[in-house]
Design an enzyme around this catalytic site. Structure first.
Site, PDB file in Angstrom:
ATOM      1  N   SER A 141       0.844  -1.190   0.000  1.00 16.50           N
ATOM      2  CA  SER A 141       0.000   0.000   0.000  1.00 16.50           C
ATOM      3  C   SER A 141       0.878   1.237   0.000  1.00 16.50           C
ATOM      4  O   SER A 141       1.994   1.213   0.530  1.00 16.50           O
ATOM      5  CB  SER A 141      -0.905   0.026   1.240  1.00 16.50           C
ATOM      6  OG  SER A 141      -1.586   1.262   1.347  1.00 16.50           O
ATOM      7  N   TYR A 154      -1.279  -0.533  10.447  1.00 20.33           N
ATOM      8  CA  TYR A 154      -1.434  -0.765   9.005  1.00 20.33           C
ATOM      9  C   TYR A 154      -0.221  -0.260   8.231  1.00 20.33           C
ATOM     10  O   TYR A 154       0.318  -0.974   7.374  1.00 20.33           O
ATOM     11  CB  TYR A 154      -2.703  -0.074   8.504  1.00 20.33           C
ATOM     12  CG  TYR A 154      -3.001  -0.335   7.045  1.00 20.33           C
ATOM     13  CD1 TYR A 154      -3.454  -1.589   6.628  1.00 20.33           C
ATOM     14  CD2 TYR A 154      -2.838   0.657   6.083  1.00 20.33           C
ATOM     15  CE1 TYR A 154      -3.738  -1.844   5.293  1.00 20.33           C
ATOM     16  CE2 TYR A 154      -3.112   0.409   4.742  1.00 20.33           C
ATOM     17  CZ  TYR A 154      -3.569  -0.835   4.357  1.00 20.33           C
ATOM     18  OH  TYR A 154      -3.833  -1.088   3.028  1.00 20.33           O
TER      19      TYR A 154
END
Length: 263
Positions: free
Chosen positions: A143, A156
């Protein structure tokens, strides 16, 4: 009876979002599908709704946090459908955390178990066989959030930065054997994970558009690709910013919501 000569892709997290869009894109390109999800009934219902040929796909039930289950799904795939040409470790979670909250340490554990251990466990059954064959691609979904740490998003961001480093290490290990390792770093994709965000999401992309670009990046054997490309530019600028400017830029930015917290 001869084996089906069409290529095979193994995809985790196939019940929704990016995973489902990737499954559709590969199917449209003539591939066979090995789809992994916790909610197998949803995947089977979706495939039936799409009118997919049942002979071209199989659905395996596994939670990637359960190492025995996900590695077992990989072995079951090879026994039933053969060694995949592409393996996509897509399953992932995104939950905000506050280190001052004791309960959120468990959130971090779950995030790492899913996004990192689960990714490695997804690849595990296939690595040796692919290297022996001398071909194949292992695809890790990272990501843009892994480029720098964002407020409230420590678990995350850290997990996705780890995906990048892990895949880079694996790429070096597999390269001598003809196996490619592809790292895909999505920006903001319109999925159930991002719809809960309470901050702006520039260059928001639809899952099918992402899947099309991802398919082409995998076919090209790209070592690392940010999708969409505009977010790649943003990521490079963010990485280049001195800390004092980066901190000022993010001052007052809404935090990622925590588990059970109002959106």
């Amino acid at each position: 009876m001869t084996a089906d000569p069409r290529p095979l892709v193994f995809i985790t997290g196939a019940s929704s979002g990016i995973g489902q869009a990737l499954a559709a894109r590969f199917y449209e390109a003539g591939w066979r599908l090995a789809l992994v999800a916790r909610r197998t009934a949803e995947v089977q219902a979706w495939a039936a709704t799409q009118g997919y040929d049942a002979a071209r796909l199989a659905v395996y039930g596994a939670d990637v946090r359960d190492v025995d289950a996900i590695t077992g799904a990989g072995r079951a795939c090879m026994a039933a459908q053969g060694l995949p040409d592409v393996v996509i470790a897509n399953a992932g979670i995104s939950v905000g955390m506050d280190t001052a909250e004791f309960a959120d340490l468990e959130v971090m554990r779950a995030t790492f178990e899913t996004n990192n251990i689960g990714l490695a466990a997804t690849f595990h059954p296939f690595v040796r066989a692919m290297c022996a064959r001398g071909s194949g691609a292992l695809v890790g979904i990272a990501s843009v959030a892994g480029v720098r740490g964002l407020p409230g998003h420590g678990a995350y961001c850290a997990s996705k930065a780890a995906v990048v480093s892990y895949c880079e290490s694996l790429r070096g290990e597999c390269r001598p054997f003809g196996v490619k390792v592809v790292t895909l770093a999505p920006g903001y994709i319109d999925t159930p994970l991002t719809r809960e965000n309470r901050y702006s999401m520039p260059f928001l992309m639809q899952p099918d558009a992402f899947a099309d670009q991802a398919f082409r990046a995998i076919a090209a054997g790209a070592s690392y690709r940010v999708i969409p490309w505009q977010m790649g530019v943003v990521a490079k600028l963010m990485r280049a910013l001195p800390n004092f400017l980066f901190d000022r830029l993010l001052a007052g930015r809404p935090r990622k919501h925590r588990q059970g917290e109002n959106r």
